[in-house]
Structures are given as C-alpha cells and as structure tokens.
Scaffold this motif. Sequence first.
Motif, PDB file in Angstrom:
ATOM      1  N   ARG A 193       0.742  -1.123   0.055  1.00 49.49           N
ATOM      2  CA  ARG A 193       0.039  -0.038  -0.008  1.00 49.49           C
ATOM      3  C   ARG A 193       0.696   1.154   0.054  1.00 49.49           C
ATOM      4  O   ARG A 193       1.881   1.514   0.772  1.00 49.49           O
ATOM      5  CB  ARG A 193      -0.815  -0.088   1.196  1.00 49.49           C
ATOM      6  N   ALA A 194       0.481   2.356  -0.908  1.00 50.86           N
ATOM      7  CA  ALA A 194       1.195   3.353  -0.946  1.00 50.86           C
ATOM      8  C   ALA A 194       0.432   4.616  -0.326  1.00 50.86           C
ATOM      9  O   ALA A 194      -0.811   4.551  -0.019  1.00 50.86           O
ATOM     10  CB  ALA A 194       1.440   3.650  -2.432  1.00 50.86           C
ATOM     11  N   PRO A 195       0.988   5.896   0.077  1.00 54.27           N
ATOM     12  CA  PRO A 195       0.310   6.717   0.730  1.00 54.27           C
ATOM     13  C   PRO A 195      -0.834   7.330  -0.083  1.00 54.27           C
ATOM     14  O   PRO A 195      -1.799   7.732   0.639  1.00 54.27           O
ATOM     15  CB  PRO A 195       1.548   7.649   1.122  1.00 54.27           C
ATOM     16  N   ASP A 196      -0.628   7.084  -1.357  1.00 52.79           N
ATOM     17  CA  ASP A 196      -1.625   7.858  -2.099  1.00 52.79           C
ATOM     18  C   ASP A 196      -3.067   6.913  -2.528  1.00 52.79           C
ATOM     19  O   ASP A 196      -3.797   7.111  -3.171  1.00 52.79           O
ATOM     20  CB  ASP A 196      -0.998   8.357  -3.359  1.00 52.79           C
ATOM     21  N   GLY A 197      -3.160   5.652  -1.760  1.00 45.32           N
ATOM     22  CA  GLY A 197      -4.201   4.890  -1.935  1.00 45.32           C
ATOM     23  C   GLY A 197      -3.928   3.839  -2.825  1.00 45.32           C
ATOM     24  O   GLY A 197      -4.709   2.925  -2.807  1.00 45.32           O
ATOM     25  N   ARG A 198      -2.846   3.780  -3.583  1.00 44.58           N
ATOM     26  CA  ARG A 198      -2.564   2.739  -4.695  1.00 44.58           C
ATOM     27  C   ARG A 198      -2.164   1.277  -3.765  1.00 44.58           C
ATOM     28  O   ARG A 198      -1.635   1.486  -2.767  1.00 44.58           O
ATOM     29  CB  ARG A 198      -1.574   3.144  -5.603  1.00 44.58           C
ATOM     30  N   ARG A 199      -2.517   0.296  -4.290  1.00 51.84           N
ATOM     31  CA  ARG A 199      -2.351  -0.921  -3.617  1.00 51.84           C
ATOM     32  C   ARG A 199      -2.144  -1.903  -4.707  1.00 51.84           C
ATOM     33  O   ARG A 199      -2.499  -2.083  -5.871  1.00 51.84           O
ATOM     34  CB  ARG A 199      -3.648  -1.401  -2.778  1.00 51.84           C
ATOM     35  N   TRP A 200      -1.023  -3.126  -4.420  1.00 50.61           N
ATOM     36  CA  TRP A 200      -0.722  -4.050  -5.195  1.00 50.61           C
ATOM     37  C   TRP A 200      -0.730  -5.342  -4.460  1.00 50.61           C
ATOM     38  O   TRP A 200      -0.345  -5.448  -3.220  1.00 50.61           O
ATOM     39  CB  TRP A 200       0.623  -3.754  -5.698  1.00 50.61           C
ATOM     40  N   ARG A 201      -1.072  -6.421  -5.009  1.00 55.01           N
ATOM     41  CA  ARG A 201      -0.963  -7.652  -4.591  1.00 55.01           C
ATOM     42  C   ARG A 201      -0.191  -8.710  -5.116  1.00 55.01           C
ATOM     43  O   ARG A 201      -0.140  -8.706  -6.252  1.00 55.01           O
ATOM     44  CB  ARG A 201      -2.515  -8.257  -4.217  1.00 55.01           C
ATOM     45  N   THR A 202       0.766  -9.721  -4.451  1.00 56.32           N
ATOM     46  CA  THR A 202       1.354 -10.185  -5.182  1.00 56.32           C
ATOM     47  C   THR A 202       1.786 -11.502  -3.932  1.00 56.32           C
ATOM     48  O   THR A 202       1.191 -11.699  -3.010  1.00 56.32           O
ATOM     49  CB  THR A 202       2.863  -9.565  -5.368  1.00 56.32           C
ATOM     50  N   GLY A 203       2.643 -12.340  -4.498  1.00 54.61           N
ATOM     51  CA  GLY A 203       2.955 -13.701  -3.740  1.00 54.61           C
ATOM     52  C   GLY A 203       2.001 -14.885  -3.979  1.00 54.61           C
ATOM     53  O   GLY A 203       1.257 -14.980  -4.931  1.00 54.61           O
TER      54      GLY A 203
END
Length: 256
Positions: A193-203
């Motif tokens: 999660r980034a401070p600007d609200g963006r999110r990424w999932r992995t693993g």
Amino acid sequence: MTDNAPPATPDFAQDAAAVREATDRLLDSAGKLDDAAIGEPSLLPDWTRGHVLAHVARNADALVNLLTWARTGVRTPMYAGAEARDADIAAGADRPLAVHLDDLRSSAERFDAAVAALPPARLPYELEMRNGVIERAARLPFRRLVEVELHRIDLGVGYGIEQLPTAFVDAELAFMTGVKFAGHIDVPAMELRAPDGRRWRTGRTEHTGVVTEDTGDVPYVVVSGPPAELVGWLTGRAKGTGLDTRGGPLPALPPL
C-alpha cells in the motif's frame, strides 16, 4: 519458476527512450569514478564496481541477442551459458575506467540499433531469457531499463532508491507484483500500500498486480510505505526500514 509477461502491452518506444536517458545518467555517475574506485567493492556481494559495469555492458549485448532472435526467428540465447556469462563479467571487471565507459557506450549503441531494427509486427514474439524466463520482445527495453537503473544504485556512488524516476518506480512496482513475485511459492501473500491509496497484491495469491477495488481487510501481509521504498525492498536494494507492517516483521523475500 518462470515469470511471464503481464497481458498489458508495454510502450516499446517509450521504454527505449527511458533506457537511453538512464544510460546517460549511469555514464555520468560512473564517469566521476577513477581507476582505483573501479576496484573497490560495490553494494553487491563479492562484486567490485568494475564487475557491475562489466555486467551492465554484457547485459546490453545479451539483450541484443534476444532482439536479433525476435527479428529473425532464429534462436539466439542471451548468453553462451552461465559459466561464460560469469567469465565475461570477471574478465572485464579490472579494466581501466576509460575502457569501461567506452564499453558501456558502444554496447548501448548496439542495443539501440537492435531496438530500432525490430519490426512492430515482431513485438509479441516470445523468447527465453536466463533461467527459463519467457518474455515478449516488447518488454525487452523495460528489462534493460531495470538493469541500468538498479545497477546504478549498486555502484555505491550516492544514487539511491529515492532518486529513481517516478515512472520507473511505478512500472517496476507493477512488474515485481504482477510478474516477478506473482504466484511465487516462496513469497507470502502480500498487499502493498502506498500513501496515495494505490495497492498491489502479489505472492501466494490468485489475485496479483494492481488492486482496483476496495475489498476491506484482506488475508494478506500488509506492507505500507512510499513506492520507492517498496521497490527498494522488493528488489533487494533497501532493507525496508521505512515500511510499515502493522507491527510485524517484513516478510522474507527470495533473491532475484
């Protein structure tokens, strides 16, 4: 494990232009060294700065091999083999700075020429990189950009993750989460999660890459922080001290 290219079509010309700009910055950083500094340790284990520079030059030639394969359809491996790759790097490591700089420039010119020679119709062509990794020709300039940007950090000349171009950071985050670590059995299911609200999932999760909708709390290890810090940690260029894991330890990641 192989990492296959994501479905999104990369901007081949834009990535190639970014490679040229990054190469100029690398040459500027390396040009401030001297012959003695070339033999000093880099930030990579067991490699001097000379090893790093030799590797960057030989990587350009290796990608020329793949671009030639994509253009002609005739299989041309990146390297003759793992031992040959390592031997070429070791053989070039101890050269004077001026020779390293000439090698970086000439190999970059060969890469540019190979990029320019690739017909647009061949961009979807799939090739085999090192370690069985399957990649499309369209992604090769981005692969080169990663090498140039991250190895500039490895030189240990004052260039750090916080100075990486924003566009590169965003692209590398998408690549690391949506390709490199996607479905990787040795990477726990994570949501970045980034401070600007963006999110990424992995693993170890079926849903990888950019998260486009809010699903509330998730059964993932949540790691929050600035995008550049996330990239530094994911690529092994930073320890992740500026990242937040809700009080828990940072997950262990496999070497790249």
